[in-house]
Design a protein around this motif. Structure first.
Motif, PDB file in Angstrom:
ATOM      1  N   THR A   8       0.837  -1.208   0.000  1.00  0.00           N
ATOM      2  CA  THR A   8       0.000   0.000   0.000  1.00  0.00           C
ATOM      3  C   THR A   8       0.868   1.253   0.000  1.00  0.00           C
ATOM      4  N   ILE A   9       1.956   1.223   0.774  1.00  0.00           N
ATOM      5  CA  ILE A   9       2.866   2.370   0.845  1.00  0.00           C
ATOM      6  C   ILE A   9       3.426   2.695  -0.548  1.00  0.00           C
ATOM      7  N   LEU A  10       3.832   1.645  -1.275  1.00  0.00           N
ATOM      8  CA  LEU A  10       4.430   1.850  -2.605  1.00  0.00           C
ATOM      9  C   LEU A  10       3.373   1.989  -3.705  1.00  0.00           C
ATOM     10  N   GLU A  11       2.095   1.778  -3.327  1.00  0.00           N
ATOM     11  CA  GLU A  11       0.986   1.911  -4.281  1.00  0.00           C
ATOM     12  C   GLU A  11       1.144   0.952  -5.457  1.00  0.00           C
ATOM     13  N   VAL A  12       1.428  -0.322  -5.144  1.00  0.00           N
ATOM     14  CA  VAL A  12       1.566  -1.354  -6.172  1.00  0.00           C
ATOM     15  C   VAL A  12       0.718  -2.559  -5.780  1.00  0.00           C
ATOM     16  N   GLU A  13       0.457  -3.433  -6.758  1.00  0.00           N
ATOM     17  CA  GLU A  13      -0.250  -4.677  -6.484  1.00  0.00           C
ATOM     18  C   GLU A  13       0.704  -5.675  -5.823  1.00  0.00           C
ATOM     19  N   ARG A  14       0.133  -6.722  -5.201  1.00  0.00           N
ATOM     20  CA  ARG A  14       0.967  -7.699  -4.495  1.00  0.00           C
ATOM     21  C   ARG A  14       1.794  -8.552  -5.456  1.00  0.00           C
ATOM     22  N   ALA A  19      10.700  -4.459 -11.443  1.00  0.00           N
ATOM     23  CA  ALA A  19      10.717  -3.176 -12.165  1.00  0.00           C
ATOM     24  C   ALA A  19       9.600  -2.258 -11.675  1.00  0.00           C
ATOM     25  N   ASP A  20       8.419  -2.833 -11.406  1.00  0.00           N
ATOM     26  CA  ASP A  20       7.299  -2.030 -10.892  1.00  0.00           C
ATOM     27  C   ASP A  20       7.626  -1.451  -9.521  1.00  0.00           C
ATOM     28  N   LEU A  21       8.245  -2.289  -8.669  1.00  0.00           N
ATOM     29  CA  LEU A  21       8.624  -1.819  -7.323  1.00  0.00           C
ATOM     30  C   LEU A  21       9.631  -0.672  -7.416  1.00  0.00           C
ATOM     31  N   LYS A  22      10.618  -0.848  -8.282  1.00  0.00           N
ATOM     32  CA  LYS A  22      11.662   0.167  -8.422  1.00  0.00           C
ATOM     33  C   LYS A  22      11.083   1.471  -8.937  1.00  0.00           C
ATOM     34  N   LYS A  23      10.182   1.377  -9.923  1.00  0.00           N
ATOM     35  CA  LYS A  23       9.553   2.566 -10.499  1.00  0.00           C
ATOM     36  C   LYS A  23       8.716   3.295  -9.450  1.00  0.00           C
ATOM     37  N   ALA A  24       7.955   2.516  -8.655  1.00  0.00           N
ATOM     38  CA  ALA A  24       7.109   3.126  -7.622  1.00  0.00           C
ATOM     39  C   ALA A  24       7.954   3.805  -6.551  1.00  0.00           C
ATOM     40  N   LEU A  57      10.652  -5.381   0.073  1.00  0.00           N
ATOM     41  CA  LEU A  57      10.028  -6.027  -1.080  1.00  0.00           C
ATOM     42  C   LEU A  57      11.000  -6.257  -2.235  1.00  0.00           C
ATOM     43  N   SER A  58      12.093  -5.515  -2.286  1.00  0.00           N
ATOM     44  CA  SER A  58      13.065  -5.725  -3.364  1.00  0.00           C
ATOM     45  C   SER A  58      13.999  -6.892  -3.069  1.00  0.00           C
ATOM     46  N   ASP A  59      13.969  -7.389  -1.824  1.00  0.00           N
ATOM     47  CA  ASP A  59      14.765  -8.562  -1.426  1.00  0.00           C
ATOM     48  C   ASP A  59      13.847  -9.786  -1.498  1.00  0.00           C
TER      49      ASP A  59
END
Length: 375
Positions: A8-14, A19-24, A57-59
């Motif tokens: 929720t903090i990163l505003e991404v889906e589970r 790449a999505d995590l890094k962009k967010a 989440l990146s680990d």
């Protein structure tokens, strides 16, 4: 207070990709970074939240533990795992042990590459279509001139870390496990700065504005991005700089609306020209052209001028210009003009409405509708 969900903090889906995590994270970091929000404690807190969420989440190991056990799987203070250390740490420690045995382990002295930046550039339709060179002024972190990015006071330099003897890793005893972890003093660099540079306070970077010349290629559209390699934020302590992305936004145009490579516009004509036909001068991005209006043209009729749109930078072909004819009702009529129009209307009504087929069919439909209600 319960911690907020990392996704929720990163505003991404589970199921978000790396790449999505890094962009967010980059988007949130740019928005809430303390350097961009001085003395804003709320922004600083949001920046720390985003950083913590991304680090977990990146680990892949920590993310797996978080997905299974939530915050308890990655937070030692919440009792995750035996002896007060969390499941993510268990797997991380085992990995470090095998890294030690086979000569692996996180490596030392690796400085982090600078962050990428996004600059929003507004262009007129004409500028976007024809292309141009523009100058932009970007606030960014640049390498410190005083210490040449080292972070150490002029005449001195980084020294070997006393906590890890320059290895960048320390050994920690967890019960019968001996594990290797990143040195908390030098953060894995193997070096520390005893005499920080007064200009950058040991960071190796300072906040500045720099002016860059950007060549805008012809045909760009809203959402297109131009990458300037190495023009982002400088990396810490001499690490490579990130990239700068110039993101294009088109201003609203007074005449044209752009849809991809095509252009659309509305062309007003008087009802005489619509009834009798003729030629009409219409604008294009390359100058004026004559548009032939056939007799009995109805309002809303769409005319297509091939090749008068935008040259697509992807296909190399030009789009089309679509002109929508709008019949305009005359205003500010004189007494004589009103009389002439009334005479014209009377002459039309004598012929039974054959000059207005759409109007006639509409009124017949209305009559059938009301007949159906009353029957």
């Amino acid at each position: 207070m319960a911690k907020q969900d990392y996704y929720t903090i990163l505003e991404v889906e589970r199921n978000a990709s790396e790449a999505d995590l890094k962009k967010a994270y980059r988007r949130l970091a740019m928005k809430y970074h303390p350097d961009r929000n001085p003395d804003n404690h709320e922004a600083e807190a949001k920046f720390k939240e985003a950083k913590e969420a991304y680090e977990i989440l990146s680990d892949s190991r920590k993310r797996s533990a978080y997905d299974q056990f939530g915050h308890a799987g990655v937070d030692p203070s919440m009792g995750g795992g035996p002896q007060g250390f969390d499941i993510g740490d268990i797997f991380g420690d085992i990995s470090d042990i095998f890294g030690d045995i086979f000569g692996g382990g996180g490596g030392r002295g690796r400085s982090q590459r600078g962050s990428d930046l996004i600059y929003n550039l507004e262009l007129s339709l004409e500028e976007a279509v024809h292309g141009k060179a523009v100058e932009i002024r970007v606030p960014t972190l640049v390498g410190c001139n005083e210490c040449q990015g080292s972070g150490a006071k002029k005449g001195s330099g980084p020294v070997t870390c006393k906590s890890c003897n320059g290895i960048g890793q320390i050994r920690v005893q967890h019960g019968f496990f001996t594990v290797q972890q990143t040195c908390p003093t030098c953060h894995g660099k193997g070096k520390t700065i005893e005499n920080p540079c007064p200009n950058c306070r040991g960071q190796g970077r300072t906040q500045q504005h720099k002016t860059l010349s950007v060549k805008i290629p012809p045909g760009v559209d809203t959402g297109d991005r131009i990458r300037l390699s190495g023009e982002g934020e400088a990396g810490g302590h001499g690490a490579p700089a990130g990239d700068l992305y110039v993101q294009v936004h088109l201003k609203t145009h007074a005449i044209f609306v752009r849809e991809g490579a095509d252009l659309h516009c509305e062309v007003p004509i008087n009802f005489v020209a619509a009834a009798l036909g003729g030629e009409l001068e219409v604008p294009t991005l390359d100058g004026k052209v004559m548009l032939k209006i056939p007799a009995e043209t109805q309002s809303g009729k769409l005319f297509r001028l091939r090749g008068k749109g935008v040259n697509s930078p992807r296909t190399g072909r030009a789009g089309d210009l679509f002109c929508k004819v709008m019949v305009e009702t005359p205003v500010n009529l004189s007494h004589e003009q009103k009389e002439l129009l009334q005479q014209f209307s009377d002459s039309l009504s004598k012929e039974g409405g054959k000059h207005s087929p759409r109007s006639k069919s509409w009124f017949e439909g209305v009559k059938r509708f009301f007949d159906g209600i009353t029957s």
